[in-house]
Scaffold this active site. Structure first.
Site, short mmCIF file in Angstrom:
data_model
loop_
_atom_site.label_atom_id
_atom_site.label_comp_id
_atom_site.label_asym_id
_atom_site.label_seq_id
_atom_site.Cartn_x
_atom_site.Cartn_y
_atom_site.Cartn_z
N THR A 54 10.06 63.79 79.07
CA THR A 54 9.23 64.44 80.07
C THR A 54 10.09 65.00 81.20
O THR A 54 11.33 65.06 81.06
CB THR A 54 8.12 63.45 80.55
N LYS A 79 13.00 68.25 79.54
CA LYS A 79 12.52 68.97 78.36
C LYS A 79 13.48 70.08 77.91
O LYS A 79 13.49 70.44 76.75
CB LYS A 79 11.12 69.52 78.62
N ASN A 96 8.69 67.53 73.34
CA ASN A 96 8.26 66.35 74.11
C ASN A 96 8.45 65.05 73.32
O ASN A 96 8.17 63.97 73.83
CB ASN A 96 6.80 66.47 74.56
N ASP A 137 2.52 67.94 72.23
CA ASP A 137 1.58 68.44 73.25
C ASP A 137 0.76 69.61 72.68
O ASP A 137 -0.41 69.76 73.01
CB ASP A 137 2.34 68.97 74.49
N GLY A 158 6.71 73.25 81.81
CA GLY A 158 6.82 72.76 80.43
C GLY A 158 5.47 72.66 79.72
O GLY A 158 5.33 73.12 78.58
P1 NAP Z 1 6.28 71.32 85.54
O1 NAP Z 1 7.23 71.65 84.44
O2 NAP Z 1 6.79 70.87 86.86
O3 NAP Z 1 5.38 72.63 85.74
C1 NAP Z 1 4.44 72.79 86.75
C2 NAP Z 1 4.52 74.22 87.23
O4 NAP Z 1 3.48 74.46 88.18
C3 NAP Z 1 5.86 74.54 87.90
O5 NAP Z 1 6.35 75.77 87.45
C4 NAP Z 1 5.46 74.58 89.37
O6 NAP Z 1 6.30 75.40 90.15
C5 NAP Z 1 4.08 75.17 89.28
N1 NAP Z 1 3.31 74.99 90.50
C6 NAP Z 1 3.39 73.97 91.40
N2 NAP Z 1 2.52 74.20 92.41
C7 NAP Z 1 1.90 75.36 92.14
C8 NAP Z 1 0.90 76.13 92.82
N3 NAP Z 1 0.42 75.75 93.98
N4 NAP Z 1 0.49 77.27 92.25
C9 NAP Z 1 1.01 77.68 91.08
N5 NAP Z 1 1.96 77.03 90.40
C10 NAP Z 1 2.40 75.87 90.93
O7 NAP Z 1 5.23 70.23 85.04
P2 NAP Z 1 4.60 70.07 83.58
O8 NAP Z 1 5.38 69.14 82.78
O9 NAP Z 1 4.35 71.44 83.05
O10 NAP Z 1 3.24 69.34 83.95
C11 NAP Z 1 2.19 70.02 84.66
C12 NAP Z 1 0.99 69.10 84.82
O11 NAP Z 1 0.44 68.81 83.53
C13 NAP Z 1 1.33 67.74 85.44
O12 NAP Z 1 0.28 67.38 86.30
C14 NAP Z 1 1.41 66.81 84.27
O13 NAP Z 1 1.07 65.50 84.63
C15 NAP Z 1 0.34 67.42 83.36
N6 NAP Z 1 0.58 67.11 81.93
C16 NAP Z 1 -0.41 66.47 81.27
C17 NAP Z 1 -0.25 66.20 79.92
C18 NAP Z 1 -1.35 65.50 79.18
O14 NAP Z 1 -1.09 64.96 78.11
N7 NAP Z 1 -2.57 65.52 79.68
C19 NAP Z 1 0.93 66.58 79.25
C20 NAP Z 1 1.93 67.26 79.99
C21 NAP Z 1 1.73 67.50 81.33
P3 NAP Z 1 7.53 74.68 90.91
O15 NAP Z 1 8.44 74.16 89.84
O16 NAP Z 1 8.12 75.80 91.71
O17 NAP Z 1 6.95 73.59 91.75
#
Ligand code: NAP
Length: 286
Positions: A67, A71, A94, A109, A135
């Site tokens: 995670t 990644k 993942n 995922d 991711g």
């Molecule tokens: P990540 O790689 O950090 O991606 C999140 C993205 O959202 C980043 O590019 C971030 O930009 C952007 N962001 C942050 N604030 C924002 C805003 N106000 N407006 C627009 N974009 C914004 O995280 P991830 O791994 O993709 O995970 C994202 C979410 O999904 C998390 O809450 C995670 O817990 C959830 N998730 C859930 C599952 C599940 O099984 N349900 C699986 C994977 C992930 P910056 O980097 O510039 O902040």
């Protein structure tokens, strides 16, 4: 101790990772199926990652969920065959597994999200708006484009990230319409069938709601990848507007079940894993 009685080790690799619900779900499944294995949390600092990865066999580690923030870095560690090369392009591994002495990468995922989504709505021919281009969003956009969605509009606070996702999808599906927009208004959510939150905004109860009330309507399906809290401000607002909603708990469960099957070659016990997740979530909310 004879080698057979040493438990195989699995776990989640990330930084931070200590709040993961995955140990509860996987350890319950190992116990139920009487598999001699344990699932741990490996919270590894970026400067220690290489050392950690080279010591996997010493720790008897046979598989990991990967995670934030690893990644991308994990991609260089893996062996790639023709079938899995597209994952390198999506940059969305993942799950890793040791198979015949080789470390292979998977993404659970993508099918996990799709299975959960399809229990609610078939993405085929649907117009989709996505918040976030990290991711998880990479896996989600691939899943949607590959299952016949009509179009995707994607917004990230860092424009380069949404443009990168759009480029990745265009490379894989040249005829697919994906647009990286400059702001949330340009997502034109009112005209979409499906809105997906793939940002971490909503995890904290002090977080704002990224979407204004007027952008939502009752015909929309709103899917938030966040599962803790159960109902983010976005989901609460969407429900108030009469839209159908889902949080990401089903995705978490299904991706975990698929990782479990990759590692153990056994069907994951759904009911046990679901119950373990729910129980662990309740603990977090107390
Ligand atoms: P990540 O790689 O950090 O991606 C999140 C993205 O959202 C980043 O590019 C971030 O930009 C952007 N962001 C942050 N604030 C924002 C805003 N106000 N407006 C627009 N974009 C914004 O995280 P991830 O791994 O993709 O995970 C994202 C979410 O999904 C998390 O809450 C995670 O817990 C959830 N998730 C859930 C599952 C599940 O099984 N349900 C699986 C994977 C992930 P910056 O980097 O510039 O902040």
């Amino acid at each position: 101790m004879d080698k057979k009685s040493i438990p195989k080790v699995y776990g989640v690799l990330g930084y931070p990772a200590k709040h993961s619900l995955s140990p509860a779900m996987h350890n319950a499944a190992f116990r139920a199926l009487k598999i001699n294995a344990e699932y741990k949390i490996f919270e590894v600092k970026p400067e220690d990652l290489d050392y950690f990865l080279h010591a996997l066999s010493k720790e008897n580690i046979h598989g990991l969920n990967v995670t934030i923030p690893y990644k991308e870095r994990i991609l260089n560690f893996l062996d790639w065959d023709k079938e899995s090369l597209y994952l390198k392009q999506i940059k969305a591994v993942n799950t890793i597994a040791l198979e015949h002495g080789i470390w292979k990468g998977f993404n659970t995922d993508i099918p996990g999200f799709l299975k959960d989504l399809k229990e609610n709505i078939d993405p085929a021919h649907k117009s989709v708006a996505i918040l976030g281009a990290g991711g998880a969003a990479r896996a989600v956009t691939y899943a949607l484009a590959n299952s016949g969605a009509e179009e995707i509009f994607i917004y990230d606070i860092e424009k380069a990230k949404s443009q990168d996702v759009a480029k990745m999808i265009k490379n894989l599906f040249p005829n697919f319409n994906i647009v990286a927009v400059e702001n949330i208004e340009q997502l034109n959510i009112q005209e979409k069938n499906l809105l997906i939150n793939a940002t971490p905004v909503g995890l904290k109860n002090t977080d704002p709601c990224l979407i204004k009330e007027g952008m939502l309507n009752k015909d929309l399906f709103v899917y938030d990848l966040i599962y803790n809290p159960k109902e983010t401000k976005l989901l609460a607002l969407a429900k108030e507007k009469g839209a159908r909603i889902s949080n990401g708990l089903g995705m978490l469960l299904y991706q975990g079940m698929l990782s479990f099957k990759i590692w153990t070659k056994k069907d994951a016990p759904e009911k046990i894993m679901r119950e373990a997740l729910k129980k662990e979530l309740e603990k977090c909310q107390n």
